[in-house]
Design a protein around this motif. Structure first.
Motif, PDB file in Angstrom:
ATOM      1  N   LEU A  15       0.827  -1.212   0.000  1.00 50.35           N
ATOM      2  CA  LEU A  15       0.000   0.000   0.000  1.00 50.35           C
ATOM      3  C   LEU A  15       0.860   1.261   0.000  1.00 50.35           C
ATOM      4  O   LEU A  15       0.712   2.143  -0.866  1.00 50.35           O
ATOM      5  CB  LEU A  15      -0.922   0.000   1.222  1.00 50.35           C
ATOM      6  CG  LEU A  15      -1.804   1.258   1.403  1.00 50.35           C
ATOM      7  CD1 LEU A  15      -2.819   1.348   0.273  1.00 50.35           C
ATOM      8  CD2 LEU A  15      -2.511   1.232   2.755  1.00 50.35           C
ATOM      9  N   LEU A  16       1.780   1.364   0.957  1.00 51.02           N
ATOM     10  CA  LEU A  16       2.608   2.562   1.072  1.00 51.02           C
ATOM     11  C   LEU A  16       3.653   2.643  -0.037  1.00 51.02           C
ATOM     12  O   LEU A  16       4.069   3.737  -0.429  1.00 51.02           O
ATOM     13  CB  LEU A  16       3.284   2.603   2.446  1.00 51.02           C
ATOM     14  CG  LEU A  16       2.338   2.789   3.636  1.00 51.02           C
ATOM     15  CD1 LEU A  16       3.110   2.791   4.951  1.00 51.02           C
ATOM     16  CD2 LEU A  16       1.528   4.076   3.506  1.00 51.02           C
ATOM     17  N   GLY A  17       4.077   1.479  -0.546  1.00 47.91           N
ATOM     18  CA  GLY A  17       5.031   1.474  -1.658  1.00 47.91           C
ATOM     19  C   GLY A  17       4.448   2.141  -2.889  1.00 47.91           C
ATOM     20  O   GLY A  17       5.169   2.838  -3.628  1.00 47.91           O
ATOM     21  N   PHE A  18       3.152   1.953  -3.127  1.00 48.94           N
ATOM     22  CA  PHE A  18       2.474   2.591  -4.268  1.00 48.94           C
ATOM     23  C   PHE A  18       2.553   4.111  -4.157  1.00 48.94           C
ATOM     24  O   PHE A  18       2.866   4.807  -5.131  1.00 48.94           O
ATOM     25  CB  PHE A  18       1.016   2.126  -4.315  1.00 48.94           C
ATOM     26  CG  PHE A  18       0.177   2.875  -5.315  1.00 48.94           C
ATOM     27  CD1 PHE A  18       0.285   2.612  -6.670  1.00 48.94           C
ATOM     28  CD2 PHE A  18      -0.720   3.864  -4.887  1.00 48.94           C
ATOM     29  CE1 PHE A  18      -0.496   3.317  -7.596  1.00 48.94           C
ATOM     30  CE2 PHE A  18      -1.486   4.566  -5.791  1.00 48.94           C
ATOM     31  CZ  PHE A  18      -1.375   4.293  -7.160  1.00 48.94           C
ATOM     32  N   PHE A  19       2.286   4.643  -2.963  1.00 49.23           N
ATOM     33  CA  PHE A  19       2.311   6.092  -2.767  1.00 49.23           C
ATOM     34  C   PHE A  19       3.749   6.630  -2.684  1.00 49.23           C
ATOM     35  O   PHE A  19       3.987   7.791  -3.004  1.00 49.23           O
ATOM     36  CB  PHE A  19       1.525   6.466  -1.508  1.00 49.23           C
ATOM     37  CG  PHE A  19       0.046   6.258  -1.648  1.00 49.23           C
ATOM     38  CD1 PHE A  19      -0.724   7.133  -2.389  1.00 49.23           C
ATOM     39  CD2 PHE A  19      -0.563   5.163  -1.050  1.00 49.23           C
ATOM     40  CE1 PHE A  19      -2.093   6.937  -2.531  1.00 49.23           C
ATOM     41  CE2 PHE A  19      -1.928   4.956  -1.186  1.00 49.23           C
ATOM     42  CZ  PHE A  19      -2.700   5.845  -1.941  1.00 49.23           C
ATOM     43  N   ALA A  20       4.682   5.769  -2.273  1.00 46.59           N
ATOM     44  CA  ALA A  20       6.087   6.198  -2.236  1.00 46.59           C
ATOM     45  C   ALA A  20       6.583   6.549  -3.632  1.00 46.59           C
ATOM     46  O   ALA A  20       7.360   7.500  -3.812  1.00 46.59           O
ATOM     47  CB  ALA A  20       6.955   5.102  -1.628  1.00 46.59           C
ATOM     48  N   LEU A  21       6.144   5.799  -4.632  1.00 45.84           N
ATOM     49  CA  LEU A  21       6.541   6.067  -6.017  1.00 45.84           C
ATOM     50  C   LEU A  21       6.001   7.405  -6.513  1.00 45.84           C
ATOM     51  O   LEU A  21       6.566   8.014  -7.430  1.00 45.84           O
ATOM     52  CB  LEU A  21       6.049   4.936  -6.933  1.00 45.84           C
ATOM     53  CG  LEU A  21       6.643   3.546  -6.655  1.00 45.84           C
ATOM     54  CD1 LEU A  21       5.993   2.498  -7.541  1.00 45.84           C
ATOM     55  CD2 LEU A  21       8.153   3.559  -6.870  1.00 45.84           C
ATOM     56  N   LYS A  22       4.914   7.880  -5.899  1.00 47.43           N
ATOM     57  CA  LYS A  22       4.309   9.152  -6.322  1.00 47.43           C
ATOM     58  C   LYS A  22       4.885  10.356  -5.577  1.00 47.43           C
ATOM     59  O   LYS A  22       4.592  11.498  -5.925  1.00 47.43           O
ATOM     60  CB  LYS A  22       2.788   9.096  -6.092  1.00 47.43           C
ATOM     61  CG  LYS A  22       2.090   8.023  -6.902  1.00 47.43           C
ATOM     62  CD  LYS A  22       0.614   7.908  -6.533  1.00 47.43           C
ATOM     63  CE  LYS A  22      -0.162   9.147  -6.940  1.00 47.43           C
ATOM     64  NZ  LYS A  22      -1.611   9.013  -6.666  1.00 47.43           N
ATOM     65  N   LEU A  23       5.703  10.100  -4.549  1.00 48.40           N
ATOM     66  CA  LEU A  23       6.213  11.200  -3.724  1.00 48.40           C
ATOM     67  C   LEU A  23       6.967  12.264  -4.515  1.00 48.40           C
ATOM     68  O   LEU A  23       6.744  13.465  -4.299  1.00 48.40           O
ATOM     69  CB  LEU A  23       7.103  10.645  -2.594  1.00 48.40           C
ATOM     70  CG  LEU A  23       7.713  11.684  -1.651  1.00 48.40           C
ATOM     71  CD1 LEU A  23       6.623  12.464  -0.909  1.00 48.40           C
ATOM     72  CD2 LEU A  23       8.665  11.020  -0.651  1.00 48.40           C
ATOM     73  N   PRO A  24       7.883  11.913  -5.445  1.00 52.70           N
ATOM     74  CA  PRO A  24       8.622  12.967  -6.172  1.00 52.70           C
ATOM     75  C   PRO A  24       7.725  13.956  -6.906  1.00 52.70           C
ATOM     76  O   PRO A  24       8.116  15.097  -7.129  1.00 52.70           O
ATOM     77  CB  PRO A  24       9.486  12.169  -7.156  1.00 52.70           C
ATOM     78  CG  PRO A  24       9.668  10.835  -6.508  1.00 52.70           C
ATOM     79  CD  PRO A  24       8.376  10.572  -5.806  1.00 52.70           C
ATOM     80  N   THR A  25       6.512  13.531  -7.271  1.00 49.78           N
ATOM     81  CA  THR A  25       5.619  14.414  -8.031  1.00 49.78           C
ATOM     82  C   THR A  25       5.024  15.531  -7.177  1.00 49.78           C
ATOM     83  O   THR A  25       4.482  16.501  -7.724  1.00 49.78           O
ATOM     84  CB  THR A  25       4.463  13.604  -8.664  1.00 49.78           C
ATOM     85  OG1 THR A  25       3.657  13.034  -7.612  1.00 49.78           O
ATOM     86  CG2 THR A  25       5.008  12.493  -9.549  1.00 49.78           C
ATOM     87  N   VAL A  26       5.089  15.405  -5.847  1.00 53.22           N
ATOM     88  CA  VAL A  26       4.491  16.436  -4.983  1.00 53.22           C
ATOM     89  C   VAL A  26       5.558  17.250  -4.247  1.00 53.22           C
ATOM     90  O   VAL A  26       5.238  18.029  -3.358  1.00 53.22           O
ATOM     91  CB  VAL A  26       3.512  15.809  -3.953  1.00 53.22           C
ATOM     92  CG1 VAL A  26       2.348  15.141  -4.650  1.00 53.22           C
ATOM     93  CG2 VAL A  26       4.227  14.822  -3.028  1.00 53.22           C
TER      94      VAL A  26
END
Length: 724
Positions: free
Chosen positions: A25-36
């Motif tokens: 679950l958190l790995g999915f959102f970790a990949l999106k972190l650089p975009t924010v």
């Protein structure tokens, strides 16, 4: 803690299932972190920001701008150069038809020899222009002998983001393989050595996924990408090292369940206390109301919490399933502790405690010498690697189109505000008085105002020109400098960039009564507010760290002298670290081009390392205390504690040095300085302090180490000098 160990052993499969779900679950959102992530983090809600908004709302200044720097070879004709520039702007118009643009041929001074520049202004913040920048990249095309490069704050921000991600990948490529080698040397086998890496990666992944959700309530800086892995990997591997080492030790004589229960109750207790020290150390950054410090506090505290929880739940569950298989795939034989080099080293230190203490203190004090010459600066364009086009283009722009005395880093922007129209004669006289006072200041080089722009110093004449005799020639001056009851003034100082004199100048003038309202802005005001906030608030954080660390260690070891020594030695070793960093970076040794020390470095290194180094203090003293409670012999307890923990402390330190030191090979200068600073601090702490100074002082102070408000720690029994 022992019950927790037993519970995890019994529910080990369910604990693993839970963690696998969390990781996915958190790995999915970790990949999106650089975009924010965006910006360099130096945002502060002070007068500078208020003045900037005033200039945007009242004077029509753009929120951000991009500079296009054009260059041609000498063989290219001026006509072809002009056509190349026009074609570029035509393409930009096609994708940004509402965009305000200033072409090089529209104003004087925008074309010089083989160079020219144009401007694109935006009503968005620099960090919000990602889409626009990508569109511009698609239309900007170089031709033979003709070149165009984008620069300015939006491009620098994006490039810093890119460089940070590249640096992170580079540091991981360097750090992780070496960390694995160190772990193999520590444990002798591949299975045991791989577990700390797994725990480190899981902790970082889960932290980055958690931090992603913080973006909905806070502006997150790009340095999160460097800070979280730097802290998380080092700390979680440290925790795992301590835990696995104790488990392997207990497994020699006990069942899997008993070994796990004892490990959780001993090593787990140490992890809680050391994690608490790091957590509080990072929480001290909350006092400083600047985005980058708040971000590091947020990300750092999160990764400490997740690393500790991971080490106390996920790791025991893995060990419960592996059981004795933890010793599989053995590569290197492990020496017996009582015959190891660490035992012999401990005996040497304890035999000559005075010599060891004096030698260690001389080395640490020598490192303090360069510290007094430290010059701090806010990271800017120079933070980027020299090969980045945006940095090169900005340097070209400054060299060819901006006089040294008129550069932004020397500018203070003032907005003077009066009651009634600024053009009323009595208000113009008040403004004139302020300008005269400024002009008489020895640090002021020049002043841009309606007086200088019109060449009229007489108030009556300026009044006539701006009111009665206003014409087309005066209109641009009027539009630039005047809005109703406000007037813009630009003051250029004689001091260089990052000058303490300039910061003091703007602080003094901000507090003066000028007879009318004055708002200050510009780069110097920005620096002054950032420096003031840090120097005013950092002492509160320092006190929090010192007091809370003292209380935590006092509660953990029931001693007054042990926490007091730990704090004093930490402060001394960190001072030595800062001195060495000044010698390397500011003085330009070891092949480094001389550069000022990033303002963030002393605060970050102190808060991070003060807590991280307590890991070693807790690991070492916890084991010494165990032996002391069993034997009642302080000297033997110190030797045994040093013998059993030296390998783990050295291995943990080596990994932390490798992980953080790997950032020395990165291009972003503040990150490079931070990585080197932490690596040096950990090296000093794990060698000179923890391996030499601590045991030497333990020997010299004897049973007084365990004095606690009139009592000494009671031992359990005297007969056994080695725990079961």
């Amino acid at each position: 803690m022992q019950k927790l160990g037993g519970y995890i052993y019994k529910k080990r499969k369910w604990v693993l299932v839970f963690w696998i779900f969390v990781i996915l679950l958190l790995g999915f959102f970790a990949l999106k972190l650089p975009t924010v992530l965006s910006g360099n983090g130096f945002e502060y809600k002070g007068e500078y920001n208020q003045t900037r908004k005033l200039l945007e709302q009242e004077f029509g200044h753009s929120k951000s701008s991009i500079i296009l720097v054009f260059e041609k070879d000498k063989s290219v004709s001026d006509e072809n150069f002009r056509k190349f520039i026009q074609d570029i702007f035509d393409k930009i118009t096609a994708i940004h038809d509402r965009q305000q643009m200033i072409l090089p041929f529209e104003q004087d001074g925008m074309v010089k020899d083989n160079y020219a520049y144009g401007l694109l202004t935006f009503n968005k913040k620099a960090e919000s222009l990602g889409k626009e920048i990508n569109q511009l990249k698609d239309v900007l095309e170089n031709k033979k002998g003709l070149k165009v490069t984008m620069t300015g704050e939006p491009i620098i921000v994006q490039d810093l983001n890119t460089a940070s991600q590249e640096d992170l990948a580079k540091a991981e490529m360097i750090g992780l393989p070496i960390a694995l080698i160190v772990l193999i040397l520590a444990f002798g086998g591949l299975v045991a050595a791989s577990l700390p890496i797994v725990i480190g990666v899981v902790s970082i992944l889960c932290t980055m996924g958690t931090v992603y959700f913080f973006s909905y309530g806070a502006d997150l800086t790009i340095f999160i990408l460097n800070i979280v892995p730097m802290i998380g990997l080092a700390l979680s591997i440290d925790f795992a090292l301590l835990f696995i080492n104790r488990y392997k030790e207990e497994l020699k004589t006990k069942s899997i369940q008993s070994a796990l229960e004892i490990t959780v109750s001993t090593a787990g207790r140490s992890i809680i206390f050391s994690g608490l020290c790091v957590f509080i150390g990072l929480s001290a950054l909350w006092f400083i109301k600047i985005d980058i410090f708040q971000n590091v506090a947020l990300g750092g505290m999160t990764v400490v919490l997740i690393s500790a929880v991971c080490a106390l739940t996920f790791l025991p569950a893995l060990l419960a399933i592996l059981g004795t298989k933890i010793n599989r795939l053995s590569i290197l034989p492990l020496a017996d502790e009582q015959t190891s080099i660490w035992y012999r080293f401990a005996k040497i230190v304890m035999r000559r405690p005075i010599l060891m203490t004096v030698t260690a203190l001389v080395i640490l004090l020598a490192g303090l010498i360069p510290l007094k010459q430290m010059v701090l600066a806010i990271p800017g364009t120079e933070s980027l690697p020299p090969n980045y086009p945006s940095r090169t283009a900005l340097e070209v722009f400054k060299d060819h189109f901006v006089a040294k005395e008129q550069r932004d880093e020397k500018k203070v922007t003032m907005v003077l505000e009066t009651k009634g129209s600024i053009l009323e004669k009595n208000n113009l006289e008040k403004v004139s008085e302020v300008i005269k006072k400024l002009d008489n200041d020895r640090l002021v080089n020049s002043i841009n105002s309606p007086f200088s722009a019109t060449g009229l110093q007489d108030v009556d004449q300026l009044y006539q020109v701006l009111t009665i005799g206003k014409n087309a020639k005066m209109a641009p001056i009027f539009d630039y400098y005047i809005r109703d009851n406000k007037m813009l003034i630009e003051v250029y100082l004689k001091t260089g960039e990052h000058s303490s004199k300039a910061r003091q100048w703007v602080a003094d003038w901000s507090n003066k009564d000028l007879g009318l309202k004055a708002s200050f802005g510009g780069p110097i005001k920005f620096e002054q507010e950032i420096f003031s906030e840090i120097f005013q608030k950092a002492p509160y954080g320092f006190l929090l760290i010192v007091i809370s660390t003292f209380v935590i260690l006092m509660a953990a070891f029931r001693s007054i002298l042990i926490p007091l020594k730990a704090i004093l030695m930490n402060v001394l070793s960190l001072g030595c670290t800062f001195g060495i960093v000044v010698w390397i970076f500011q003085k330009g040794h070891l092949g480094i081009t001389p550069v000022d020390i990033a303002l963030i470095l002393p605060v970050f290194v102190f808060t991070l390392v003060f807590g991280l180094s307590m890991d070693y203090e807790v690991f070492l003293i916890s084991r010494i205390q165990e032996f002391y409670l069993k034997t009642g012999d302080n000297s033997e307890a110190t030797i045994s504690g040093l013998t059993y923990t030296s390998k783990i402390i050295t291995s943990a330190a080596a990994i932390m040095i490798v992980v953080t030191g790997a950032f020395a090979f990165t291009g972003v200068m503040p990150v490079k300085q931070l990585g080197v600073g932490i690596a040096i601090a950990i090296f000093i702490d794990a060698t000179i302090v923890r391996m030499v100074l601590v045991p030497a002082l333990m020997k010299l102070l004897g049973d007084w180490n365990w004095w606690f408000f009139g009592k000494k720690n009671k031992r359990l029994h005297r007969s056994s000098k080695k725990p079961a």
